[in-house]
Design an enzyme around this catalytic site. Structure first.
Site, PDB file in Angstrom:
ATOM      1  N   HIS A 199       6.339  -8.638  12.966  1.00  0.00           N
ATOM      2  CA  HIS A 199       5.960  -7.720  13.632  1.00  0.00           C
ATOM      3  C   HIS A 199       7.306  -6.829  14.133  1.00  0.00           C
ATOM      4  O   HIS A 199       8.366  -7.358  14.591  1.00  0.00           O
ATOM      5  CB  HIS A 199       5.139  -8.291  14.886  1.00  0.00           C
ATOM      6  N   ASP A 216      -3.243 -10.031  12.535  1.00  0.00           N
ATOM      7  CA  ASP A 216      -3.921 -10.070  11.197  1.00  0.00           C
ATOM      8  C   ASP A 216      -4.137 -11.346  10.548  1.00  0.00           C
ATOM      9  O   ASP A 216      -4.883 -11.409   9.605  1.00  0.00           O
ATOM     10  CB  ASP A 216      -3.246  -8.718  10.597  1.00  0.00           C
TER      11      ASP A 216
HETATM   12  C1  SDX Z   1      -0.147  -4.509  12.841  1.00  0.00           C
HETATM   13  O1  SDX Z   1       3.256  -1.729  15.772  1.00  0.00           O
HETATM   14  C2  SDX Z   1       2.035  -2.502  16.094  1.00  0.00           C
HETATM   15  O2  SDX Z   1       1.951  -2.865  17.243  1.00  0.00           O
HETATM   16  C3  SDX Z   1       1.020  -2.903  15.097  1.00  0.00           C
HETATM   17  C4  SDX Z   1      -0.154  -3.847  15.261  1.00  0.00           C
HETATM   18  C5  SDX Z   1      -1.188  -3.084  16.473  1.00  0.00           C
HETATM   19  O3  SDX Z   1      -1.813  -3.912  17.061  1.00  0.00           O
HETATM   20  O4  SDX Z   1      -1.285  -1.840  16.194  1.00  0.00           O
HETATM   21  O5  SDX Z   1       0.154  -4.937  15.740  1.00  0.00           O
HETATM   22  C6  SDX Z   1      -0.916  -3.981  14.285  1.00  0.00           C
HETATM   23  O6  SDX Z   1       0.190  -3.393  12.066  1.00  0.00           O
HETATM   24  C7  SDX Z   1       0.472  -5.907  12.696  1.00  0.00           C
HETATM   25  C8  SDX Z   1       1.376  -5.823  11.594  1.00  0.00           C
HETATM   26  C9  SDX Z   1       0.647  -6.131  10.255  1.00  0.00           C
HETATM   27  N1  SDX Z   1       1.263  -6.107   8.973  1.00  0.00           N
HETATM   28  C10 SDX Z   1       1.408  -7.204   8.384  1.00  0.00           C
HETATM   29  O7  SDX Z   1       1.166  -8.369   8.776  1.00  0.00           O
HETATM   30  C11 SDX Z   1       2.358  -7.006   7.065  1.00  0.00           C
HETATM   31  C12 SDX Z   1       3.528  -7.923   6.901  1.00  0.00           C
HETATM   32  N2  SDX Z   1       4.522  -7.688   7.820  1.00  0.00           N
HETATM   33  C13 SDX Z   1       5.532  -6.932   7.395  1.00  0.00           C
HETATM   34  O8  SDX Z   1       5.412  -5.871   6.508  1.00  0.00           O
HETATM   35  C14 SDX Z   1       6.398  -6.586   8.628  1.00  0.00           C
HETATM   36  O9  SDX Z   1       6.679  -7.506   9.279  1.00  0.00           O
HETATM   37  C15 SDX Z   1       6.029  -5.382   9.533  1.00  0.00           C
HETATM   38  C16 SDX Z   1       5.724  -4.009   8.664  1.00  0.00           C
HETATM   39  C17 SDX Z   1       4.896  -5.734  10.381  1.00  0.00           C
HETATM   40  C18 SDX Z   1       7.319  -5.086  10.451  1.00  0.00           C
HETATM   41  O10 SDX Z   1       8.248  -4.536   9.701  1.00  0.00           O
HETATM   42  P1  SDX Z   1       9.718  -4.180  10.282  1.00  0.00           P
HETATM   43  O11 SDX Z   1       9.543  -4.367  11.760  1.00  0.00           O
HETATM   44  O12 SDX Z   1      10.041  -2.648   9.799  1.00  0.00           O
HETATM   45  O13 SDX Z   1      10.523  -5.268  10.045  1.00  0.00           O
HETATM   46  P2  SDX Z   1      11.404  -5.441   8.802  1.00  0.00           P
HETATM   47  O14 SDX Z   1      10.566  -4.958   7.592  1.00  0.00           O
HETATM   48  O15 SDX Z   1      12.591  -4.462   9.095  1.00  0.00           O
HETATM   49  O16 SDX Z   1      11.668  -6.811   8.594  1.00  0.00           O
HETATM   50  C19 SDX Z   1      12.919  -7.445   8.947  1.00  0.00           C
HETATM   51  C20 SDX Z   1      13.295  -8.424   8.162  1.00  0.00           C
HETATM   52  C21 SDX Z   1      13.565  -8.098   6.509  1.00  0.00           C
HETATM   53  O17 SDX Z   1      14.202  -8.974   5.871  1.00  0.00           O
HETATM   54  P3  SDX Z   1      15.915  -8.814   5.927  1.00  0.00           P
HETATM   55  O18 SDX Z   1      15.942  -7.162   5.470  1.00  0.00           O
HETATM   56  O19 SDX Z   1      16.471  -8.593   7.285  1.00  0.00           O
HETATM   57  O20 SDX Z   1      16.449  -9.730   4.994  1.00  0.00           O
HETATM   58  O21 SDX Z   1      12.194  -9.580   8.104  1.00  0.00           O
HETATM   59  C22 SDX Z   1      11.869  -9.575   6.697  1.00  0.00           C
HETATM   60  C23 SDX Z   1      12.128  -8.247   6.101  1.00  0.00           C
HETATM   61  O22 SDX Z   1      12.142  -8.343   4.533  1.00  0.00           O
HETATM   62  N3  SDX Z   1      10.178  -9.477   6.850  1.00  0.00           N
HETATM   63  C24 SDX Z   1       9.343 -10.303   6.129  1.00  0.00           C
HETATM   64  C25 SDX Z   1       8.001 -10.048   6.684  1.00  0.00           C
HETATM   65  N4  SDX Z   1       8.018  -9.139   7.901  1.00  0.00           N
HETATM   66  C26 SDX Z   1       9.593  -8.837   7.859  1.00  0.00           C
HETATM   67  N5  SDX Z   1       9.716 -11.016   5.053  1.00  0.00           N
HETATM   68  C27 SDX Z   1       8.586 -11.551   4.535  1.00  0.00           C
HETATM   69  N6  SDX Z   1       7.262 -11.551   4.847  1.00  0.00           N
HETATM   70  C28 SDX Z   1       7.177 -10.690   5.875  1.00  0.00           C
HETATM   71  N7  SDX Z   1       5.771 -10.527   6.354  1.00  0.00           N
END
Ligand code: SDX
Length: 432
Positions: free
Chosen positions: A310, A367
């Site tokens: 998140h 989710d």
């Molecule tokens: C919602 O914003 C809100 O409030 C949203 C929400 C709401 O109520 O409105 O809470 C609802 O959208 C919840 C999120 C649902 N999405 C998912 O579950 C999809 C999976 N999650 C990821 O795509 C991700 O965690 C996000 C999109 C939720 C957040 O992405 P960020 O903040 O841009 O984080 P990032 O992509 O920069 O990740 C930081 C690191 C990265 O690795 P490094 O480059 O540092 O090595 O964490 C890794 C990412 O690759 N990472 C993950 C991951 N989420 C982040 N690696 C594997 N699996 C994941 N799920």
């Protein structure tokens, strides 16, 4: 800038020039550096493409502490609202800022209840889609098209018209969502039943058929109501920011909510609840969890652990904790022993012990468990994000209303860092 005001001084290391910026404090949470004069004073923009460190507005509606895993609506903790309140009362709280007294609640309940029907012509919107259309595609169209029916109440500067549009949207989202489900399964639309509460009415519009008497299961209605509460608002997330930006152009509220629905659909956002179930299907069994965790860590593999991570929460998402509890309750009530719940809990256990997830503070989000409950209640995976949109409409209209009522409403218009071609002359085709 008054003397006693807190300030932040920015200094250009090349020229020695500095710029004094006001620091503004909120009720709770990080203070902000007010950069509204930065360009005028320095000729520089800030640069924050995914808004990781940018506050876009002032708001009184929701507060999240991502480190502590705290979510509050108008100062009330989400756990307390889920435990003691209901969807309609929390809708009133988000819209008007305080919990209603009995008279206010009864009046609000009446207004929402008597706006649940949609114009008969709306039924024809659905008929234009194939039966296998994704219901979110239908919702984008149906909600955006609603404005065509309300020419009498689209003046966003009129408080009463803003209020009736907000009531219509909250009331009709349940009816439209149920219609999207019925259309997908080839059953007739079911009209709202004004004798029922919002969640019970929604379940009846989804699962009753003309051929049989339908009794709402109170345990499922209670779980539905709580699931709605957990999805209602969440500060300036992607879809809420989309609604605000659309609203800043003075677009009508139906068009703004349709833009929020479109943004929520993405698998990185509200579409994740559908993606979690599809991921669990793909993993299939506990012995394949390590393989998928390795894929989630592999930068060359687009696979991400859906329902994990998140932008704000670097601790447990409090909503995930509540949903995990309701998953057990609903499955017990229905006598379902869902192997996907077992698989999800094992996946959570292993991921939370894995250095990659610990280091990046990746925890289950809202989710991760919601889809398991919704599937157990009888909803197809394609309806999961529609249910998220139904509930989040309350947050969207509340945030839209708050923005329109801000005295300083201006159109949102970000700038950019231009990295394209410098000026060049046109070259005729025969000389290229
Ligand atoms: C919602 O914003 C809100 O409030 C949203 C929400 C709401 O109520 O409105 O809470 C609802 O959208 C919840 C999120 C649902 N999405 C998912 O579950 C999809 C999976 N999650 C990821 O795509 C991700 O965690 C996000 C999109 C939720 C957040 O992405 P960020 O903040 O841009 O984080 P990032 O992509 O920069 O990740 C930081 C690191 C990265 O690795 P490094 O480059 O540092 O090595 O964490 C890794 C990412 O690759 N990472 C993950 C991951 N989420 C982040 N690696 C594997 N699996 C994941 N799920």
């Amino acid at each position: 800038m008054s003397e006693q005001e807190k300030t932040f001084t920015l200094t250009n290391d090349q020229t020695g020039e500095s710029c004094k910026l006001a620091v503004r404090d909120g009720t709770v949470g990080p203070s902000v550096i007010d950069i509204r004069n930065l360009y005028a004073e320095t000729g520089h923009f800030t640069f924050d493409p995914s808004f990781t460190a940018t506050g876009s507005c002032k708001s009184r509606i929701t507060y999240i502490d991502g480190d502590e895993g705290i979510l509050m609506h108008r100062g009330y903790m989400i756990e307390e609202l889920v435990d003691k309140s209901n969807f309609l009362e929390v809708s009133y709280l988000l819209l008007y800022g305080n919990l209603p007294d009995k008279k206010q609640y009864d009046e609000f309940n009446h207004n929402i209840t008597y706006h649940t029907m949609v114009h008969e012509q709306v039924h024809h919107f659905f008929r234009g889609f194939r039966r296998d259309a994704h219901p979110m595609a239908i919702m984008c169209g149906a909600v955006g098209g609603l404005s065509a029916f309300y020419h009498d109440s689209l003046d966003i500067w009129d408080e009463k018209q803003r209020e009736i549009s907000a009531h219509r949207l909250i009331a009709k989202m349940g009816t439209l969502a149920a219609m999207a489900y019925k259309y997908a399964v080839g059953q007739p639309f079911v009209y709202p039943d004004n004798s029922l509460d919002y969640a019970s009415n929604f379940l009846k519009m989804c699962f009753s058929v003309p051929a049989e008497k339908y009794e709402v299961n109170p345990v499922l209605a209670r779980a539905m109501d709580k699931i709605f509460i957990l999805h209602m608002d969440h500060e300036q997330n992607a879809s809420t920011s989309t609604v605000r930006l659309a609203g800043s152009s003075q677009a009508n509220p139906f068009a703004c909510i349709a833009s929020g629905i479109a943004c929520l659909w993405g698998p990185s956002h509200g579409g994740a609840n559908q993606a979690v179930l599809e991921m669990l299907d793909e993993i299939g069994s506990k012995d394949r969890i390590p393989e998928f965790l390795e894929r989630a860590k592999d930068k060359d593999d687009p696979f991400r652990l859906m329902g994990f991570g998140h932008r704000v929460y670097k601790n447990f998402d409090p909503r995930a904790n509540v949903l995990k509890k309701y998953a057990d309750e609903v499955l017990d009530e229905l006598g379902i022993n869902d192997p996907q719940l077992e698989l999800a809990m094992e996946l959570e256990r292993i991921a939370l012990e894995d250095e990659y997830f610990i280091e990046r503070k990746l925890f289950p989000n809202v989710d991760f468990y919601s889809g398991i409950i919704l599937k157990a209640m009888g909803f197809p995976v394609s309806m999961f994000t529609v249910l998220f949109a139904l509930a989040r409409t309350v947050g969207w209209v509340s945030q839209w209303k708050e923005m329109i009522e801000e005295p300083s409403l201006r159109i949102g218009r970000p700038r950019q860092l231009y990295v394209g071609s410098a000026q060049r002359d046109y070259v005729p085709m025969n000389k290229r």
